[in-house]
Design a protein around this motif. Structure first.
Motif, PDB file in Angstrom:
ATOM      1  N   PHE A 121      45.911  45.001  30.593  1.00 22.31           N
ATOM      2  CA  PHE A 121      45.252  45.784  31.630  1.00 22.31           C
ATOM      3  C   PHE A 121      45.412  45.088  32.971  1.00 22.31           C
ATOM      4  CE2 PHE A 121      42.858  46.823  27.810  1.00 22.31           C
ATOM      5  CZ  PHE A 121      42.675  48.187  27.924  1.00 22.31           C
ATOM      6  N   THR A 122      45.688  45.845  34.011  1.00 22.06           N
ATOM      7  CA  THR A 122      45.690  45.348  35.389  1.00 22.06           C
ATOM      8  C   THR A 122      45.001  46.393  36.243  1.00 22.06           C
ATOM      9  OG1 THR A 122      47.798  44.222  35.007  1.00 22.06           O
ATOM     10  CG2 THR A 122      47.114  44.518  37.297  1.00 22.06           C
ATOM     11  N   TRP A 123      44.140  45.960  37.166  1.00 21.52           N
ATOM     12  CA  TRP A 123      43.401  46.894  38.006  1.00 21.52           C
ATOM     13  C   TRP A 123      43.329  46.344  39.423  1.00 21.52           C
ATOM     14  CZ3 TRP A 123      41.564  44.222  33.813  1.00 21.52           C
ATOM     15  CH2 TRP A 123      40.742  43.142  34.086  1.00 21.52           C
ATOM     16  N   ASN A 124      42.939  47.205  40.361  1.00 23.65           N
ATOM     17  CA  ASN A 124      42.792  46.780  41.745  1.00 23.65           C
ATOM     18  C   ASN A 124      41.627  45.812  41.871  1.00 23.65           C
ATOM     19  OD1 ASN A 124      44.890  48.417  42.673  1.00 23.65           O
ATOM     20  ND2 ASN A 124      43.523  50.158  42.943  1.00 23.65           N
ATOM     21  N   PRO A 125      41.796  44.722  42.622  1.00 23.67           N
ATOM     22  CA  PRO A 125      40.705  43.767  42.787  1.00 23.67           C
ATOM     23  C   PRO A 125      39.497  44.407  43.475  1.00 23.67           C
ATOM     24  CG  PRO A 125      42.760  42.916  43.705  1.00 23.67           C
ATOM     25  CD  PRO A 125      43.002  44.335  43.330  1.00 23.67           C
ATOM     26  N   SER A 126      38.321  43.924  43.133  1.00 23.77           N
ATOM     27  CA  SER A 126      37.079  44.386  43.765  1.00 23.77           C
ATOM     28  C   SER A 126      36.653  43.394  44.838  1.00 23.77           C
ATOM     29  CB  SER A 126      35.959  44.485  42.729  1.00 23.77           C
ATOM     30  OG  SER A 126      36.256  45.459  41.768  1.00 23.77           O
ATOM     31  N   THR A 127      35.826  43.858  45.759  1.00 25.95           N
ATOM     32  CA  THR A 127      35.247  42.982  46.783  1.00 25.95           C
ATOM     33  C   THR A 127      33.771  43.308  46.918  1.00 25.95           C
ATOM     34  OG1 THR A 127      35.752  44.550  48.550  1.00 25.95           O
ATOM     35  CG2 THR A 127      37.401  42.855  48.107  1.00 25.95           C
TER      36      THR A 127
END
Length: 80
Positions: free
Chosen positions: A12-18
């Motif tokens: 799994f790869t996802w957009n980083p959160s901030t």
């Protein structure tokens, strides 16, 4: 989420959160029972050793203060 599926594993790869405190990691959850399957300090994780079947997962980010994000969308995977 980007999902790469193997014979008995899933990447799994996802957009980083901030957030205002700083995201320190991510938990991958089994959506069937809400249990944490894996924890990662980065925006990717591999789940391996899966038996044939259907699995559903979602991700939550967490920060240094222990806050959890809302869950991501649910991703369903079929193995075997």
């Amino acid at each position: 989420q980007v999902v790469t599926q193997g014979a008995d594993s899933v990447d799994f790869t996802w957009n980083p959160s901030t957030d205002n405190v700083g995201v320190t990691g991510y938990n991958l959850y089994n959506s069937a029972n809400g249990q944490i399957v894996a924890t990662s300090a980065t925006n990717s994780v591999t789940v391996s050793g899966l038996a044939p079947g259907t699995y559903s997962y979602y991700v939550k980010a967490f920060d240094a203060a222990g806050n959890l994000s809302w869950r991501s969308g649910i991703t369903t995977i079929n193995i075997g």
